[in-house]
Design a protein around this motif. Structure first.
Motif, PDB file in Angstrom:
ATOM      1  N   ASN A   8       0.804  -1.220   0.000  1.00  0.00           N
ATOM      2  CA  ASN A   8       0.000   0.000   0.000  1.00  0.00           C
ATOM      3  C   ASN A   8       0.836   1.269   0.000  1.00  0.00           C
ATOM      4  O   ASN A   8       0.441   2.280   0.576  1.00  0.00           O
ATOM      5  N   VAL A   9       1.989   1.216  -0.646  1.00  0.00           N
ATOM      6  CA  VAL A   9       2.833   2.396  -0.820  1.00  0.00           C
ATOM      7  C   VAL A   9       2.661   2.853  -2.266  1.00  0.00           C
ATOM      8  O   VAL A   9       2.785   2.056  -3.190  1.00  0.00           O
ATOM      9  N   ASP A  10       2.372   4.135  -2.450  1.00  0.00           N
ATOM     10  CA  ASP A  10       2.115   4.658  -3.790  1.00  0.00           C
ATOM     11  C   ASP A  10       3.381   5.049  -4.532  1.00  0.00           C
ATOM     12  O   ASP A  10       3.470   4.879  -5.746  1.00  0.00           O
ATOM     13  N   THR A  11       4.361   5.591  -3.821  1.00  0.00           N
ATOM     14  CA  THR A  11       5.582   6.088  -4.459  1.00  0.00           C
ATOM     15  C   THR A  11       6.785   5.679  -3.632  1.00  0.00           C
ATOM     16  O   THR A  11       6.765   5.780  -2.401  1.00  0.00           O
ATOM     17  N   LEU A  12       7.828   5.248  -4.303  1.00  0.00           N
ATOM     18  CA  LEU A  12       9.071   4.921  -3.618  1.00  0.00           C
ATOM     19  C   LEU A  12      10.225   5.560  -4.381  1.00  0.00           C
ATOM     20  O   LEU A  12      10.365   5.335  -5.588  1.00  0.00           O
ATOM     21  N   ILE A  13      11.016   6.346  -3.684  1.00  0.00           N
ATOM     22  CA  ILE A  13      12.185   6.992  -4.285  1.00  0.00           C
ATOM     23  C   ILE A  13      13.415   6.313  -3.723  1.00  0.00           C
ATOM     24  O   ILE A  13      13.629   6.302  -2.508  1.00  0.00           O
ATOM     25  N   GLY A  14      14.210   5.723  -4.608  1.00  0.00           N
ATOM     26  CA  GLY A  14      15.405   5.007  -4.188  1.00  0.00           C
ATOM     27  C   GLY A  14      16.544   5.940  -3.843  1.00  0.00           C
ATOM     28  O   GLY A  14      16.447   7.158  -3.981  1.00  0.00           O
ATOM     29  N   SER A  15      17.630   5.336  -3.427  1.00  0.00           N
ATOM     30  CA  SER A  15      18.816   6.112  -3.078  1.00  0.00           C
ATOM     31  C   SER A  15      19.609   6.419  -4.343  1.00  0.00           C
ATOM     32  O   SER A  15      19.281   5.965  -5.433  1.00  0.00           O
ATOM     33  N   THR A  16      20.664   7.177  -4.183  1.00  0.00           N
ATOM     34  CA  THR A  16      21.529   7.465  -5.329  1.00  0.00           C
ATOM     35  C   THR A  16      22.528   6.337  -5.567  1.00  0.00           C
ATOM     36  O   THR A  16      23.239   6.340  -6.563  1.00  0.00           O
ATOM     37  N   ASP A  17      22.571   5.372  -4.647  1.00  0.00           N
ATOM     38  CA  ASP A  17      23.439   4.206  -4.824  1.00  0.00           C
ATOM     39  C   ASP A  17      22.755   3.214  -5.765  1.00  0.00           C
ATOM     40  O   ASP A  17      21.538   3.088  -5.795  1.00  0.00           O
ATOM     41  N   ALA A  18      23.529   2.474  -6.507  1.00  0.00           N
ATOM     42  CA  ALA A  18      22.972   1.465  -7.411  1.00  0.00           C
ATOM     43  C   ALA A  18      22.531   0.237  -6.615  1.00  0.00           C
ATOM     44  O   ALA A  18      23.102  -0.076  -5.575  1.00  0.00           O
ATOM     45  N   GLY A  19      21.495  -0.444  -7.110  1.00  0.00           N
ATOM     46  CA  GLY A  19      21.102  -1.714  -6.510  1.00  0.00           C
ATOM     47  C   GLY A  19      19.850  -1.697  -5.671  1.00  0.00           C
ATOM     48  O   GLY A  19      19.564  -2.674  -4.975  1.00  0.00           O
TER      49      GLY A  19
END
Length: 186
Positions: A8-19
């Motif tokens: 139930n999460v609409d948006t996820l922003i990842g880190s600047t690290d790969a993976g």
């Protein structure tokens, strides 16, 4: 970089690290940015919406629909199956049976994809990217652009016409109205 499971999460922003990897615990739509992999559920209704104004490169598993950004987006398939795409410029499949259905018209580059299905509108283009000969089955695709490999094959799944460039063989249907138009040499 890391792995996160979400429900139930609409948006996820990842880190600047790969993976960065997102595992969906419940079926639905998730918008992602700066995420390298999205793993969907066992259902048939998972959607990954690529977010942001820059192009994204993402790998997906068990995600049935992928919607791109307004920039240049690339999707790698981690599981065989059928995928629907919109706003995606390149789809890279796996050894096995992969199909791509366009949700919106345009040009999609495909590699290791066996079937491409266009929209009801005109102007859908499939561009073969594999370095070795490819057989591509098409439906509702107006044009197919082959490679320089000289062994590319297009198989028509529905009666009508298809325009080709750098394609060496076109196999029509059993209908008497099939037509192939050469766009250029090859």
């Amino acid at each position: 970089a890391g792995t996160i499971s979400v429900s139930n999460v609409d948006t996820l922003i990842g880190s600047t690290d790969a993976g960065d990897i997102v595992r969906m615990l419940s079926a639905g739509t998730i918008a992602v940015s700066n995420v390298e992999t999205v793993a969907g559920t066992s259902g048939n209704s998972d959607v990954a919406q690529l977010a942001g104004s820059t192009g994204q490169t993402i790998a997906v598993s068990a995600v049935e629909t992928i919607r791109g950004t307004t920039a240049t987006d690339t999707v790698s398939l981690l599981m065989n199956g059928g995928y629907a795409v919109s706003g995606i410029e390149t789809v890279i499949g796996r050894v096995g049976a992969d199909s791509v259905s366009y949700l919106s018209g345009g040009t999609v580059g495909v590699s290791a994809i066996e079937t491409v299905i266009g929209t009801a509108s005109s102007g859908d283009v499939a561009q073969m990217l594999a370095a070795t000969g490819t057989t591509l089955s098409v439906s509702a695709i107006e044009s197919v652009l082959g490679t320089t490999d000289q062994t590319d094959i297009v198989r028509m799944m529905q009666a009508g016409g298809v325009s080709v460039s750098n394609v060496e063989t076109v196999i029509g249907t059993t209908a008497t109205t099939d037509a192939a138009t050469l766009l250029g040499a090859g």
